[in-house]
Write a protein that holds these residues in place. Structure first.
Motif, short mmCIF file in Angstrom:
data_model
loop_
_atom_site.label_atom_id
_atom_site.label_comp_id
_atom_site.label_asym_id
_atom_site.label_seq_id
_atom_site.Cartn_x
_atom_site.Cartn_y
_atom_site.Cartn_z
N MET A 1 18.05 68.69 97.69
CA MET A 1 18.50 68.41 99.06
C MET A 1 18.70 69.73 99.81
N ALA A 2 18.28 69.74 101.08
CA ALA A 2 18.34 70.99 101.84
C ALA A 2 19.63 71.06 102.63
N LYS A 3 20.63 71.75 102.05
CA LYS A 3 21.91 72.00 102.75
C LYS A 3 22.31 70.87 103.69
N PRO A 4 22.62 69.68 103.16
CA PRO A 4 22.87 68.53 104.04
C PRO A 4 24.09 68.72 104.95
N VAL A 5 23.94 68.28 106.16
CA VAL A 5 25.05 68.31 107.13
C VAL A 5 25.38 66.88 107.53
N LEU A 6 26.65 66.55 107.43
CA LEU A 6 27.13 65.21 107.77
C LEU A 6 27.75 65.28 109.17
N ALA A 23 18.56 69.74 112.42
CA ALA A 23 17.22 69.38 111.91
C ALA A 23 16.25 70.53 112.14
N ALA A 24 16.34 71.15 113.32
CA ALA A 24 15.45 72.27 113.63
C ALA A 24 15.71 73.45 112.68
N HIS A 25 16.91 73.52 112.12
CA HIS A 25 17.23 74.56 111.13
C HIS A 25 17.02 74.04 109.70
N HIS A 26 16.32 72.92 109.58
CA HIS A 26 15.87 72.38 108.29
C HIS A 26 16.99 71.89 107.37
N HIS A 27 18.07 71.42 107.96
CA HIS A 27 19.11 70.76 107.16
C HIS A 27 18.74 69.30 107.00
N ASP A 28 18.98 68.74 105.81
CA ASP A 28 18.99 67.29 105.69
C ASP A 28 20.25 66.79 106.40
N LEU A 29 20.26 65.51 106.78
CA LEU A 29 21.36 65.03 107.62
C LEU A 29 21.91 63.69 107.14
N GLN A 129 31.63 73.99 95.16
CA GLN A 129 30.26 74.51 95.17
C GLN A 129 30.19 75.92 95.77
N GLY A 130 31.33 76.41 96.28
CA GLY A 130 31.42 77.81 96.71
C GLY A 130 30.71 78.14 98.01
N GLN A 131 30.34 77.11 98.75
CA GLN A 131 29.77 77.35 100.09
C GLN A 131 29.93 76.10 100.94
N GLY A 132 30.05 76.32 102.24
CA GLY A 132 30.13 75.16 103.12
C GLY A 132 30.66 75.53 104.49
#
Ligand SMILES: NC(=O)c1ccc[n+]([C@@H]2O[C@H](COP(=O)([O-])OP(=O)(O)OC[C@H]3O[C@@H](n4cnc5c(N)ncnc54)[C@H](OP(=O)(O)O)[C@@H]3O)[C@@H](O)[C@H]2O)c1
Length: 259
Positions: A1-6, A23-29, A129-132
């Motif tokens: 999964m590509a750095k999903p943003v909710l 989406a333009a920055h390639h995050h899954d959503l 997960q050490g990032q967010g």
């Protein structure tokens, strides 16, 4: 999964445009709101345009059970968000005594409780997960009392205070928390709040939700603690530190007096 943003409240306005920027920055959503048909149309568009994955969830976030079910659903799908955008919110232009308790209570549940609950549900996994990134949408209303929108302004003051505090606690974890403070912005907000005729909005050319979303994404990625959109809003937010609170309430009252 590509750095999903909710993103909550992704069916219109700032949340809708934030979905497009992410989406333009390639995050899954993962997109949440009550009007699912709008989310599904956005999902189709963004998946086709950017080759990302988009999940949609129809739910009323004023309800605690819905928030828990939503969290459980993302767990079941194995989605740990890189970004959590608590954007869903609404206002109501009315005197405190005339506005209904049902509306005031729903506003408190959405603008404050849902934002806090979702942060509490997702943050432990983000820290593990050490990032967010957390992006909590407040408003320039956070900086002053707001006659004719008393509950709304107070709810946004909570968002600012809460998010600044957790941003400090999160230092060194790899997770940051940003408070977005837009000023009046073109979206469905004014119609929802019955505020189209208030001086604050009437006859003004407002920044678009797309402009605010682009600014918000950059601030979130930088891990900026407070992001006030626009030069005038930045100056006004600084001015609120200098004026006596009573005068601030009077200025806000003039701006928001219903026509
Ligand atoms: N526009 C402004 O002038 C302005 C200024 C400062 C701050 N803000 C803040 O910006 C945020 C976004 O507002 P906006 O301007 O983009 O307004 P908007 O166009 O009305 O969007 C609000 C979003 O929240 C969702 N929402 C409302 N009630 C919900 C509920 N019970 N459960 C789940 N989702 C719900 C709506 O979706 P559904 O109706 O489909 O559920 C919609 O997607 C809000 O927090 C607002 O306070 C706006």
């Amino acid at each position: 999964m590509a750095k999903p943003v909710l993103i909550t409240g992704a069916s219109s306005g700032i949340g809708y445009e934030l979905a497009r920027v992410c989406a333009a920055h390639h995050h899954d959503l993962v997109l949440v709101a009550r009007r699912e048909e709008r989310l599904l149309a956005l999902k189709d568009e963004l998946e086709a345009a950017h080759g990302i994955l988009v999940w949609t969830y129809r739910g009323d976030l004023t309800e605690a059970d819905t928030r828990q079910q939503f969290f459980d659903w993302t767990e079941f799908k194995g989605i740990t968000p890189y970004g959590l955008v608590n954007n869903a919110g609404f206002g109501d232009l009315s005197t405190f005594v005339e506005s209904s308790w049902e509306k005031q209570n729903a506003m408190l549940q959405l603008n404050i409780v849902a934002l806090t609950h979702l942060s509490r549900l997702y943050l432990p996994k983000m820290v593990a997960q050490g990032q967010g990134r957390i992006l909590n949408v407040a408003s320039t209303a956070a900086f002053l009392p707001g006659p004719y929108m008393a509950v709304y302004y107070a709810s946004k003051a909570y968002v600012l205070s809460f998010t600044e505090a957790i941003a400090s606690e999160l230092e060194g974890t790899g997770v940051t928390a940003t408070t977005l403070c837009p000023g009046p912005t073109e979206s469905e907000f004014q119609a929802q709040a019955d505020a189209k005729n208030a001086k604050l909005f009437e006859g003004k050319t407002l920044p678009t939700s797309a402009e605010v979303a682009a600014y918000a994404y950059a601030a979130m990625e930088k891990g900026q603690r407070i992001a006030v959109h626009g030069t005038t809003n930045k100056m006004l937010s600084l001015a609120t530190r200098l004026l006596p609170r009573k005068n601030l309430a009077e200025v806000a009252r003039e701006l928001q007096k219903p026509a």
